[in-house]
Scaffold this motif. Structure first.
Motif, PDB file in Angstrom:
ATOM      1  N   VAL A 126      -0.551  15.247  -7.162  1.00 33.05           N
ATOM      2  CA  VAL A 126      -1.094  14.197  -6.297  1.00 33.05           C
ATOM      3  C   VAL A 126      -2.129  14.864  -5.398  1.00 33.05           C
ATOM      4  O   VAL A 126      -1.782  15.721  -4.574  1.00 33.05           O
ATOM      5  CB  VAL A 126       0.002  13.535  -5.450  1.00 33.05           C
ATOM      6  N   ARG A 141     -10.654   5.922  -6.845  1.00 32.89           N
ATOM      7  CA  ARG A 141      -9.449   6.155  -7.640  1.00 32.89           C
ATOM      8  C   ARG A 141      -8.298   5.226  -7.234  1.00 32.89           C
ATOM      9  O   ARG A 141      -7.348   5.043  -7.997  1.00 32.89           O
ATOM     10  CB  ARG A 141      -9.015   7.614  -7.538  1.00 32.89           C
ATOM     11  N   LYS A 142      -8.397   4.624  -6.041  1.00 29.70           N
ATOM     12  CA  LYS A 142      -7.335   3.719  -5.608  1.00 29.70           C
ATOM     13  C   LYS A 142      -7.226   2.509  -6.540  1.00 29.70           C
ATOM     14  O   LYS A 142      -6.137   1.965  -6.737  1.00 29.70           O
ATOM     15  CB  LYS A 142      -7.598   3.261  -4.181  1.00 29.70           C
ATOM     16  N   ASN A 145      -5.313   3.684  -9.598  1.00 22.97           N
ATOM     17  CA  ASN A 145      -3.912   3.894  -9.233  1.00 22.97           C
ATOM     18  C   ASN A 145      -3.168   2.575  -9.078  1.00 22.97           C
ATOM     19  O   ASN A 145      -1.999   2.444  -9.469  1.00 22.97           O
ATOM     20  CB  ASN A 145      -3.820   4.696  -7.937  1.00 22.97           C
ATOM     21  N   ASP A 159      -0.505   9.656  -8.748  1.00 25.40           N
ATOM     22  CA  ASP A 159      -1.948   9.555  -8.941  1.00 25.40           C
ATOM     23  C   ASP A 159      -2.210   9.534 -10.435  1.00 25.40           C
ATOM     24  O   ASP A 159      -1.713  10.387 -11.177  1.00 25.40           O
ATOM     25  CB  ASP A 159      -2.680  10.722  -8.300  1.00 25.40           C
ATOM     26  N   SER A 160      -3.008   8.555 -10.875  1.00 28.14           N
ATOM     27  CA  SER A 160      -3.211   8.370 -12.310  1.00 28.14           C
ATOM     28  C   SER A 160      -4.348   9.202 -12.874  1.00 28.14           C
ATOM     29  O   SER A 160      -4.421   9.405 -14.084  1.00 28.14           O
ATOM     30  CB  SER A 160      -3.490   6.885 -12.604  1.00 28.14           C
ATOM     31  N   PHE A 162      -5.627  12.429 -11.524  1.00 33.89           N
ATOM     32  CA  PHE A 162      -5.662  13.869 -11.276  1.00 33.89           C
ATOM     33  C   PHE A 162      -5.113  14.630 -12.477  1.00 33.89           C
ATOM     34  O   PHE A 162      -3.962  14.439 -12.873  1.00 33.89           O
ATOM     35  CB  PHE A 162      -4.856  14.188 -10.018  1.00 33.89           C
ATOM     36  N   ASN A 204       6.215  13.908  -8.841  1.00 35.76           N
ATOM     37  CA  ASN A 204       4.960  14.051  -8.112  1.00 35.76           C
ATOM     38  C   ASN A 204       5.026  15.207  -7.127  1.00 35.76           C
ATOM     39  O   ASN A 204       5.962  15.306  -6.335  1.00 35.76           O
ATOM     40  CB  ASN A 204       4.646  12.752  -7.353  1.00 35.76           C
TER      41      ASN A 204
END
Length: 258
Positions: A126, A141-142, A145, A159-160, A162, A204
């Motif tokens: 993350v 990126r939000k 996610n 986090d989708s 990273f 995570n």
């Protein structure tokens, strides 16, 4: 060998897909080797001379293995090439990291230890961004996610996007063999969603991320229009898959409740 190097078990390796990364790849590989062995680099049709430097580096270090693909096939396809070869040699897990120096090599042992403690899970980084990180990248990126959370019924993906993470190879190979996507920039987010659909638990862990300016050797291949269109198409496909799997996901969530 540096005394600080952690000799990995015969199950876990570091896998670095690399496409025209500039000089940062040399530092990235050395930093990874200082933390773990073995380290594999899949050169994805690079034309910047990095393949020759990496091959020369590997010739003098048996901890490093370099695979050179003849043409650029995309990050996901490069990872797939690496895990196919790794599985054939008996490895069961890979820690993937980018070649451009953005990912924290010093955290490799921590992520590997988490994977060894729960080998059926995937360990996801993350990102912890510095103050100078590009706001457009951080905020953008939000959206991805949020979609990933919905598509997995909030299964716990921190986090989708990273790419610093540890995958169990077997379910990842099965996911990628089942469809033709996940071969380029869409690899990281689609992989975690589809792995969650298969019941692979996400773990995570925080991980610092560094964005380098061009004058610092930073290289970015991210194209805002092309790659955001790719992500939009990806989430459209995943949402359809989510709808079809919704009864199963709901049942799994209810069954997992205390």
């Amino acid at each position: 060998m540096n005394d600080s190097v952690r000799d990995g078990p015969s199950t876990h390796l570091v896998l670095i897909p690399s496409y025209n990364p500039g000089v940062k790849v040399d530092e990235t590989v050395r930093s990874a080797l200082a933390q773990w062995s073995p380290v594999w680099v899949v050169v994805d049709g690079s034309t910047d001379g990095s393949a020759d430097r990496l091959l020369a580096m590997a010739a003098g270090d048996d901890r490093l293995h370099v695979v050179v693909l003849p043409r650029n096939v995309g990050k996901g396809a490069a990872v797939l090439s690496g895990i196919e070869l790794a599985a054939a040699q008996g490895f069961t897990h890979v820690l993937t990291m980018d070649s451009d120096g953005q990912h924290p090599a010093h955290l490799i042992p921590e992520f590997m230890a988490a994977s060894q403690a729960q080998p059926a899970a995937m360990v996801l980084g993350v990102p912890v961004f510095a103050a100078d990180a590009p706001r457009l990248r951080v905020n953008g990126r939000k959206v991805s996610n949020g979609w990933a959370d919905l598509e997995t019924l909030w299964a716990g993906i921190g986090d989708s996007l990273f790419g610093f993470r540890v995958y169990p190879i077997a379910p990842l190979r099965e996911v990628m063999a089942g469809q033709r996507w996940m071969r380029r920039f869409d690899f990281d987010p689609e992989a975690v969603v589809r792995m969650c659909w298969r019941g692979v638990k996400p773990i995570n862990l925080p991980a610092t991320v560094k964005y380098f300016r061009p004058d610092e050797g930073g290289v970015s291949h991210f194209n805002y229009l092309r790659d955001n269109l790719l992500l939009t198409w990806m989430h459209s496909r995943l949402f359809l898959g989510f709808v079809l799997r919704l009864p199963l996901l709901v049942a799994r969530r209810l069954f997992q409740r205390p």
